[in-house]
Motif scaffolding. Structure first.
Motif, PDB file in Angstrom:
ATOM      1  N   ALA A  13      30.254  -4.559 -17.123  1.00 12.16           N
ATOM      2  CA  ALA A  13      31.434  -3.725 -17.869  1.00 12.16           C
ATOM      3  C   ALA A  13      31.848  -2.692 -17.080  1.00 12.16           C
ATOM      4  O   ALA A  13      33.392  -2.705 -17.054  1.00 12.16           O
ATOM      5  N   VAL A  16      33.997  -4.340 -13.998  1.00 17.86           N
ATOM      6  CA  VAL A  16      35.284  -4.902 -14.236  1.00 17.86           C
ATOM      7  C   VAL A  16      36.308  -3.731 -14.552  1.00 17.86           C
ATOM      8  O   VAL A  16      37.481  -3.918 -14.311  1.00 17.86           O
ATOM      9  N   THR A  17      35.922  -2.586 -15.177  1.00 17.83           N
ATOM     10  CA  THR A  17      36.591  -1.691 -15.549  1.00 17.83           C
ATOM     11  C   THR A  17      37.201  -0.870 -14.729  1.00 17.83           C
ATOM     12  O   THR A  17      38.367  -0.394 -14.461  1.00 17.83           O
ATOM     13  N   TRP A 111      40.060  -5.641 -22.120  1.00 19.30           N
ATOM     14  CA  TRP A 111      38.991  -6.611 -22.345  1.00 19.30           C
ATOM     15  C   TRP A 111      38.261  -6.375 -23.503  1.00 19.30           C
ATOM     16  O   TRP A 111      37.720  -7.297 -24.292  1.00 19.30           O
ATOM     17  N   PRO A 221      32.305  -7.795 -20.718  1.00 16.56           N
ATOM     18  CA  PRO A 221      33.285  -8.662 -20.543  1.00 16.56           C
ATOM     19  C   PRO A 221      32.994 -10.007 -21.059  1.00 16.56           C
ATOM     20  O   PRO A 221      34.009 -10.858 -21.418  1.00 16.56           O
ATOM     21  N   VAL A 224      34.210 -11.650 -24.643  1.00 21.55           N
ATOM     22  CA  VAL A 224      35.546 -12.369 -24.691  1.00 21.55           C
ATOM     23  C   VAL A 224      35.320 -13.721 -25.050  1.00 21.55           C
ATOM     24  O   VAL A 224      36.238 -14.270 -25.973  1.00 21.55           O
TER      25      VAL A 224
END
Length: 235
Positions: A13, A16-17, A111, A221, A224
């Motif tokens: 998390a 990716v962010t 996301w 993520p 999703v």
């Protein structure tokens, strides 16, 4: 800001962010691919001196995955530790917002909105199927009460036979599992790696759904794609 993650889900998390924040992660943090963060041991046995050497502004952890003595040692050394609790999907969404937005100062990632929308768009489940959900063998252990994975399955129309057990991950003999009145057995590939040749044969009277453990147990993520992937596996 310098962040160390002791939880694979939170590692993904954060990376990716805001990939520039993450300086340390566990040996079990496999996503995203090519993660360059320093490895600091396992979730249950992190190298506390190695973490402190990274001079983190924040260590993110989870009350189920990490041990309190390790977290206490980090706090005693003056490190801020944020401990998440994720026993339902709604709680996971709240905790991800707390970690990424409140603690790390990031804008709420797209996301996360997409994950909430994907789960909200699920059609109402049909008549529930009763399932046994092993997470280990030798000895056999299954999902019990109050688990994140159990909540996801319930939203997909799968009722955990052991959802009312007094323990969260009870040990149950195989003959008792086979006599529990389930309609199917759900076999994730983590923490124990169940495969077509390792697991289904123990439940000869039940159809077996082999599922990607990351979609069933990770909160990040992967949420999703998790509804569609789990629905396909359960079909």
């Amino acid at each position: 800001m310098r962040v160390v993650s002791l939880v694979p889900s939170l590692t993904e998390a954060v990376a990716v962010t805001a990939p520039g924040l993450l300086v340390g992660a566990t040996d079990w943090c496999t996503h995203p691919a090519g993660l360059a963060a320093t490895r600091i041991g396992g979730t249950k046995n992190p190298d506390v001196p190695a973490i402190l050497a990274l001079r983190p502004d924040l260590v993110v952890a989870n009350e189920e995955e990490n041990r309190e003595p390790d977290l206490a040692a980090l706090r005693a050394a003056g490190t801020e530790v944020l401990v998440t609790e994720t026993r339902t999907l709604d709680q996971a969404f709240e905790e991800l917002d707390r970690v990424l937005v409140t603690a790390c100062g990031q804008a709420r990632p797209r996301w996360l909105d997409e994950a909430e929308a994907a789960w909200a768009a699920l059609p109402p489940p049909r008549a529930p199927r009763r399932a046994i959900v092993p997470v280990w063998r030798r000895p056999w252990m299954v999902l019990g009460r109050d688990t994140f994975a159990g909540d996801l399955l319930a939203r997909l129309g799968v009722e955990n036979v052991y959802a009312d057990h007094t323990e969260r991950y009870p040990r149950v003999p195989l003959d008792v599992l086979n006599a529990a009145g389930a309609d199917l057995v759900v076999l994730p590939d983590e923490p124990y790696r169940f495969t077509p040749d390792d697991g289904p044969e123990a439940f000869p009277a039940l159809p077996a759904a082999l599922v990607d453990g990351r979609y069933l147990t990770w909160y990040g993520p992967s949420l999703v794609r998790a509804p569609a992937a789990l629905r396909a596996a359960l079909r």
